[in-house]
Design a protein around this motif. Structure first.
Motif, PDB file in Angstrom:
ATOM      1  N   HIS A  24      31.601  38.694  28.178  1.00 55.72           N
ATOM      2  CA  HIS A  24      32.490  39.106  29.269  1.00 55.72           C
ATOM      3  C   HIS A  24      33.664  38.121  29.342  1.00 55.72           C
ATOM      4  O   HIS A  24      33.570  37.077  29.993  1.00 55.72           O
ATOM      5  CB  HIS A  24      31.727  39.128  30.586  1.00 55.72           C
ATOM      6  N   PRO A  25      34.782  38.418  28.684  1.00 55.31           N
ATOM      7  CA  PRO A  25      35.900  37.475  28.601  1.00 55.31           C
ATOM      8  C   PRO A  25      36.533  37.126  29.934  1.00 55.31           C
ATOM      9  O   PRO A  25      37.247  36.134  30.040  1.00 55.31           O
ATOM     10  CB  PRO A  25      36.901  38.186  27.680  1.00 55.31           C
ATOM     11  N   GLU A  26      36.274  37.935  30.958  1.00 49.99           N
ATOM     12  CA  GLU A  26      36.839  37.636  32.274  1.00 49.99           C
ATOM     13  C   GLU A  26      36.013  36.605  33.040  1.00 49.99           C
ATOM     14  O   GLU A  26      36.472  36.069  34.065  1.00 49.99           O
ATOM     15  CB  GLU A  26      36.949  38.918  33.110  1.00 49.99           C
ATOM     16  N   GLN A  27      34.829  36.284  32.545  1.00 51.47           N
ATOM     17  CA  GLN A  27      33.931  35.387  33.274  1.00 51.47           C
ATOM     18  C   GLN A  27      33.869  34.005  32.625  1.00 51.47           C
ATOM     19  O   GLN A  27      33.734  33.876  31.410  1.00 51.47           O
ATOM     20  CB  GLN A  27      32.521  35.979  33.335  1.00 51.47           C
ATOM     21  N   TYR A  28      33.947  32.983  33.470  1.00 55.66           N
ATOM     22  CA  TYR A  28      33.889  31.589  33.008  1.00 55.66           C
ATOM     23  C   TYR A  28      32.731  30.876  33.695  1.00 55.66           C
ATOM     24  O   TYR A  28      32.570  30.964  34.912  1.00 55.66           O
ATOM     25  CB  TYR A  28      35.218  30.880  33.306  1.00 55.66           C
ATOM     26  N   HIS A  29      31.933  30.190  32.889  1.00 54.09           N
ATOM     27  CA  HIS A  29      30.806  29.423  33.415  1.00 54.09           C
ATOM     28  C   HIS A  29      31.260  27.987  33.666  1.00 54.09           C
ATOM     29  O   HIS A  29      31.936  27.383  32.823  1.00 54.09           O
ATOM     30  CB  HIS A  29      29.645  29.454  32.424  1.00 54.09           C
TER      31      HIS A  29
END
Length: 275
Positions: free
Chosen positions: A100-105
């Motif tokens: 999911h490229p929109e999500q950053y951990h």
């Protein structure tokens, strides 16, 4: 709080020509003088074109506040609770989700009243828009930049006494280099106008903290330049009005210790004592 300089914007082929900044080394940034530019006639790019950046560009470096000058103090400062007490955040690691490229951990620690608490969570980009107000931007003479709007959730270690969850909205001003790497956009100063969502800070988080045990909620906001979010009550006392000088009255809000080399976020090794 000073911001580093970036190089000139490079071209990137997508649905349109995207220009953005090229990073400098620390040495180059230190020698270069901030260049003031005249505000050009900027064409706002279509929302669909800006959205195309989402899968193409990794924003991890920019979200982590890892600017060249921030290597000396990469923390973000802000205000917590109804009394606007000082709170500090440090993102030790940020990476984009592979599916999911929109999500950053995000992993990191925060400090409140000298208590340091680890946390982890996510920051999810909901949209990317062209940044039209770029008159004071230092990164590039061509002044192409974007703002990423996101929703964040940061969960404190539940084993910590009084742990809770921070959630809310975040905004990141960024530009892109020739290698499709995003760099936090930097400005000559804060911008209290309406065209820049981060007010020229580059990175801004606003939301609430919710206690795990009681459900109690408190407001919380922090930024790479806390001057853009100083509450009016603290402005009247003097916070931010005299550079690094701290008024004695601000001690009860946590601003009695404002040291550039107070590296509370660093992993401290056992000291070598010479007796």
């Amino acid at each position: 709080m000073k911001q580093p300089l970036c190089g000139f914007v490079m071209a990137m082929a997508l649905a349109l020509s995207i220009t953005a900044c090229q990073p400098q080394t620390d040495a180059t940034a230190a020698k270069a003088a901030p260049a003031l530019v005249t505000k050009p006639s900027v064409t706002v790019q279509p929302a669909s074109a800006s959205s195309a950046l989402l899968p193409q560009v990794d924003l991890s470096y920019a979200w982590s506040n890892a600017t060249a000058e921030a290597k000396g103090n990469p923390t973000m400062e802000g205000f917590y609770g109804p009394d606007h007490y000082r709170i500090s955040f440090y993102f030790s690691k940020v990476h984009r989700d592979s599916l999911h490229p929109e999500q950053y951990h995000i992993w990191g620690i925060n400090r409140y009243k000298k208590v340091i608490t680890p946390f982890e969570g996510t920051c999810t980009v909901t949209r990317i828009a062209a940044l039209p107000d770029t008159a004071e931007m230092e990164n590039s003479s061509k002044l192409r930049a974007y703002t990423a709007f996101a929703e964040f959730t940061l969960r404190e270690d539940p084993k910590t006494k009084g742990a809770g969850v921070y959630s809310g909205k975040a905004m990141l001003d960024f530009c892109v280099n020739a290698r499709n790497q995003a760099r936090q956009a930097t400005f000559n100063g804060i911008d209290l106008g309406f065209d820049n969502p981060t007010k020229g800070s580059g990175l801004l988080f606003q939301g609430v903290w919710r206690n795990n045990a009681t459900g109690q909620q408190k407001p919380a906001s922090w930024s790479s330049n806390f001057l853009v979010i100083v509450p009016q009550a603290l402005e009247k006392i003097g916070l931010g009005s005299r550079g690094d000088t701290v008024y004695p009255e601000l001690a009860k809000y946590g601003w009695n210790e404002w040291y550039e080399n107070d590296e509370w976020w660093a992993t401290s090794s056992k000291p070598n004592l010479s007796l």
